[in-house]
Design a protein around this motif. Structure first.
Motif, mmCIF file in Angstrom:
data_model
loop_
_atom_site.group_PDB
_atom_site.id
_atom_site.type_symbol
_atom_site.label_atom_id
_atom_site.label_comp_id
_atom_site.label_asym_id
_atom_site.label_seq_id
_atom_site.Cartn_x
_atom_site.Cartn_y
_atom_site.Cartn_z
ATOM 1 N N SER A 148 0.837 -1.219 0.000
ATOM 2 C CA SER A 148 0.000 0.000 0.000
ATOM 3 C C SER A 148 0.858 1.249 0.000
ATOM 4 C CB SER A 148 -0.917 0.014 1.230
ATOM 5 O OG SER A 148 -1.873 -0.994 1.141
ATOM 6 N N THR A 149 1.865 1.256 0.840
ATOM 7 C CA THR A 149 2.767 2.408 0.899
ATOM 8 C C THR A 149 3.453 2.630 -0.444
ATOM 9 O OG1 THR A 149 3.142 1.990 3.243
ATOM 10 C CG2 THR A 149 4.743 3.381 2.123
ATOM 11 N N TYR A 198 1.014 4.123 -3.095
ATOM 12 C CA TYR A 198 0.810 5.562 -2.930
ATOM 13 C C TYR A 198 2.049 6.345 -3.360
ATOM 14 C CZ TYR A 198 -3.304 4.188 -0.293
ATOM 15 O OH TYR A 198 -4.496 3.641 0.075
ATOM 16 N N ASP A 251 2.371 9.359 -6.183
ATOM 17 C CA ASP A 251 2.707 10.704 -5.724
ATOM 18 C C ASP A 251 4.086 11.204 -6.137
ATOM 19 O OD1 ASP A 251 0.271 10.925 -4.556
ATOM 20 O OD2 ASP A 251 0.944 10.403 -2.547
#
Length: 173
Positions: free
Chosen positions: A129-130, A133, A137
């Motif tokens: 998940s990290t 993202y 970004d």
């Protein structure tokens, strides 16, 4: 005295005789009912045991199907990292998260005491998940963003393989 007792029996009318016969028949009926109830209880225990074995076999079969899919997702993630493709990497990380979420449920159903394995699976999902993202970004290199997630994914896969082997070779009684 014997004559008096015998005359009492002969003096009974047909309704009284039905009562005399009904008492032992009632006792016999109670015994037969108890035996049937005991047999039904034994059948219920056997059915519960068979259901548990069937559920365990279904979960083992699910693992045998799902774990190779995880390996394929891992290979595709490696390809995305090697080709520096953030979209493919993000897609494979999302696949990983969904598949592992389902596999965690299967593993818990088989053996909820597999805490080390469950921690590795959850850690891989968190890091995936990290990384997802971060891929969206930032403009950093895919291998830099995915390094920790890929390591955790490898550890989770390595921990799943022994469980798959155990489940696929387990004999059902």
């Amino acid at each position: 005295m014997v004559v008096a007792v015998a005359s009492q029996w002969f003096g009974l009318n047909w309704v009284d005789w039905l009562n005399v016969v009904a008492f032992p028949l009632g006792i016999i009926g109670l015994v037969l009912t108890w035996r049937q109830a005991k047999g039904a209880q034994d059948a219920a225990v056997a059915a519960r045991s068979a259901m548990t074995r069937a559920q365990r076999q279904i979960r083992a079969n699910q693992l045998m199907t799902l774990i190779p899919q995880l390996r394929w997702t891992t290979a595709e993630l490696d390809l995305a990292i090697k080709s520096n493709d953030p979209d493919l990497a993000a897609r494979q990380l999302e696949h990983w998260k969904w598949q592992v979420g389902y596999i965690r449920g299967v593993v818990i159903g088989i053996d909820a005491n597999q805490t080390a394995l469950l921690v590795k699976l959850q850690n891989s999902v968190t890091l995936a998940s990290t990384a997802t993202y971060s891929l969206v970004d930032t403009n950093r290199e895919v291998h830099v963003v995915c390094l920790k997630a890929r390591k955790a994914i490898g550890e989770a896969c390595d921990a799943l393989i022994p469980m798959l082997g155990e489940q696929s070779t387990q004999v059902n009684e």
